[in-house]
Design a protein around this motif. Structure first.
Motif, mmCIF file in Angstrom:
data_model
loop_
_atom_site.group_PDB
_atom_site.id
_atom_site.type_symbol
_atom_site.label_atom_id
_atom_site.label_comp_id
_atom_site.label_asym_id
_atom_site.label_seq_id
_atom_site.Cartn_x
_atom_site.Cartn_y
_atom_site.Cartn_z
ATOM 1 N N LEU A 226 0.824 -1.209 0.000
ATOM 2 C CA LEU A 226 0.000 0.000 0.000
ATOM 3 C C LEU A 226 0.860 1.261 0.000
ATOM 4 O O LEU A 226 0.586 2.220 -0.724
ATOM 5 N N SER A 227 1.944 1.244 0.778
ATOM 6 C CA SER A 227 2.741 2.478 0.805
ATOM 7 C C SER A 227 3.454 2.658 -0.532
ATOM 8 O O SER A 227 3.617 3.787 -1.002
ATOM 9 N N LYS A 230 0.893 4.201 -2.822
ATOM 10 C CA LYS A 230 0.659 5.619 -2.491
ATOM 11 C C LYS A 230 1.755 6.504 -3.077
ATOM 12 O O LYS A 230 1.485 7.578 -3.604
ATOM 13 N N ILE A 268 -6.175 -0.895 -1.951
ATOM 14 C CA ILE A 268 -5.586 -0.079 -3.027
ATOM 15 C C ILE A 268 -6.646 0.818 -3.660
ATOM 16 O O ILE A 268 -6.360 1.935 -4.099
ATOM 17 N N ASP A 270 -8.791 2.524 -2.322
ATOM 18 C CA ASP A 270 -8.948 3.774 -1.571
ATOM 19 C C ASP A 270 -7.822 4.778 -1.843
ATOM 20 O O ASP A 270 -7.871 5.897 -1.336
ATOM 21 N N VAL A 271 -6.820 4.377 -2.598
ATOM 22 C CA VAL A 271 -5.697 5.302 -2.814
ATOM 23 C C VAL A 271 -6.100 6.363 -3.840
ATOM 24 O O VAL A 271 -6.453 6.040 -4.981
ATOM 25 N N GLU A 272 -6.054 7.602 -3.393
ATOM 26 C CA GLU A 272 -6.447 8.701 -4.272
ATOM 27 C C GLU A 272 -5.486 8.821 -5.453
ATOM 28 O O GLU A 272 -4.276 8.701 -5.266
#
Ligand code: 5AD
Ligand code: SF4
Length: 511
Positions: A226-227, A230, A268, A270-272
């Motif tokens: 996830l990071s 991002k 993932i 939810d990642v803008e």
């Protein structure tokens, strides 16, 4: 733990074979040439190694002659891919003799598979580095350079353990996933990125070298993934493709919670900034409903699955040790069509597997008719030393028969792809614009600048779409009306919002 050892075998071109301390030699050009063959995993590995070397002052060149650092990222899935690398290495022999500053490294699957054999076949190679040791590449280059400067050669081997060379934990630890953060300018495309979510494979299909070249199956932690996503989104990436040999077998426990691929898709999503999420390659038996439902419920997930059937005959699937029957695959397809209507599915096939009769080949053709794949990657069986298939079966189908069966599969697949693509004519698809199409890039070499160019992108069901538009659309989502098709491409006109207003026409939207 990596197995890193020095080869003491005498090299006819070197004066001494002992290693020098790893100081850094700067008296060389920083031109880096890299040749990559194989799958998307290899493309990602090359990208990451290049990114690391660029940080250290290297710049890429297409000219192997001028490069004083030459890397080969190799594939072992079929013999042909290995031949290609060995002949490229052969062509470098003279150049390496002439320019002692030239450092040559072989990385990837063939490095893991052939190991020391590479030094025997190609004595000009300085180091061989497996798929799980890529973090060592820069250091190995520096080391080779120090040795060259002192007229020495130490052949370094850094590879993972074989699948029978220890306890599972030791073998697993000898394959390290290599996923450093990338700088934006170091990606081949600003809007798309591969993200590794797992490495290795535990399926052991009888014909396949991957379980030994990529090691045991290991999933990366969701927090780390996830990071990374991002950071990529902050750099402008719109589409991430999650990579794994059997990506839908993803499983990782973090903070006491078990995460599957479906959970990862939610995180993932939810990642803008991320508009699209893809994943390849899936394994039929692990195509669970929670995953299909996540794709259904998450608008950013593409309606596309790459789930290789490999063969349409149960007897051959059994020889292959794929672990499912055609009926199991049919059940999976029913679930896909029920939960995700309109989702496209692509496959891989092997033709000419030992024991494949004319009748079993017909069953593979029949499966293409029945499952109507968006496209299929079709491969002629290639015997791979060390695999169960090589041990048990003779590679008994003559090359001409393999070729003929391959062509029959391709022709049929093209027919199906074109007919299914034709269903899109008159409809509207949402395209993530990637940039100028290949033919536009070619034409731009000798044509005057114009605002509209032929652009290409992909629909949500992963079909290639070409249309004329402003190159500034690259990286955005555009609606395109399809007017014509080929077996591989939808050809269309871009629809602007204005156009939609003025015409009042509301075209049916397909994925
Ligand atoms: N011979 C031919 N094709 C192979 N593949 C894997 N191993 C072999 C082999 N020994 C194909 C499979 C796999 C794809 C990546 O390569 O179809 O899905
Ligand atoms: Fe090879 Fe089978 Fe693993 Fe795919 S699932 S990488 S074909 S062993």
């Amino acid at each position: 733990m990596s197995q890193s050892e020095e080869i003491t075998q005498q090299d006819p071109e070197s004066v001494q074979t002992d290693s020098a301390p790893a100081d850094v030699v700067t008296d060389h050009n920083h031109k880096l040439y890299i040749e990559t063959v194989g799958c998307q995993m290899n493309m990602l590995d090359s990208e990451l190694v290049v990114a690391d070397l660029r940080k250290r002052g290297y710049e890429l060149t297409q000219n192997v002659k001028e490069a004083e650092t030459v890397l080969f990222n190799t594939c072992s899935v079929r013999e042909h891919a290995e031949h290609k690398i060995y002949s490229s290495l052969g062509r470098l022999r003279y150049g390496a003799r002439k320019n002692p500053k030239k450092v040559i490294g072989v990385m990837g699957c063939m490095a893991q598979k052939d190991q020391k054999l590479i030094f025997q076949k190609a004595p000009q190679v300085d180091f061989v580095v497996g798929t799980g040791q890529l973090a060592q590449v820069a250091e190995l280059i520096d080391k080779a350079r120090v040795n060259h400067s002192q007229n020495r050669r130490s052949r370094e081997l850094a590879v993972g353990l074989g699948r029978k060379d220890g306890k599972r934990e030791e073998i697993t630890n000898s394959f390290q996933s290599y996923d450093p953060l990338r700088d934006p300018e170091m990606r081949p495309s600003p809007y798309q990125a591969f993200v590794r979510i797992m490495i290795g494979c535990d399926k052991f299909c009888s014909y396949c070298v991957v379980p030994s070249t990529r090691g045991p199956e290991q999933s990366r932690g969701p927090r780390e993934i996830l990071s990374e996503v991002k950071v990529l989104a902050d750099q402008g990436v719109k589409e991430v493709t999650l990579l794994g040999q059997t990506v839908n077998s993803y499983k990782h426990t973090q903070d006491g919670k078990l995460y599957r691929l479906s959970d990862l898709l939610y995180l993932i999503h939810d990642v803008e900034g991320i508009d699209r999420i893809k994943f390849v390659t899936s394994y039929p038996k692990d195509m669970t409903n929670d995953l299909l439902e996540a794709i259904r419920d998450l608008p950013k997930a593409t309606r596309y699955l790459h789930v290789p059937l490999q063969h349409g005959c149960d007897d051959v699937l059994k020889y292959m040790k794929r672990g499912y029957t055609v009926e199991d695959y049919r059940d999976m397809m029913h679930r896909i069509n029920e939960i995700l209507p309109g989702c496209s599915v692509s496959s891989d096939f092997i033709v000419g597997h030992p024991g494949e009769t004319e009748e079993s080949h017909q069953k593979s053709l029949e499966s293409i008719r029945e499952f109507r794949f968006k496209n299929s990657f079709i491969f002629k069986y290639s015997e791979r030393p060390g695999t169960k298939a090589a041990e048990r079966f003779e590679d008994d189908i003559p090359e001409e028969i393999k070729k003929r069966r391959n062509n029959e599969m391709l022709d049929l697949q093209n027919e199906i792809s074109e007919a299914d693509n034709a269903e899109f004519i008159g409809r509207q698809v949402e395209v993530l614009v990637e940039g100028p199409s290949k033919s536009a890039l070619k034409a731009s070499d000798d044509s005057a600048d114009s605002l509209a160019e032929q652009l290409m992108g992909r629909s949500k069901c992963d079909r290639i779409v070409v249309f004329d538009g402003n190159p500034r659309l690259a990286g955005s989502l555009a609606d395109v009306e399809v007017i014509d098709v080929t077996p591989t491409t939808l050809i269309g006109n871009i629809i602007t919002r204005e156009y939609q207003h003025q015409s009042g026409a509301s075209l049916p939207i397909l994925q």
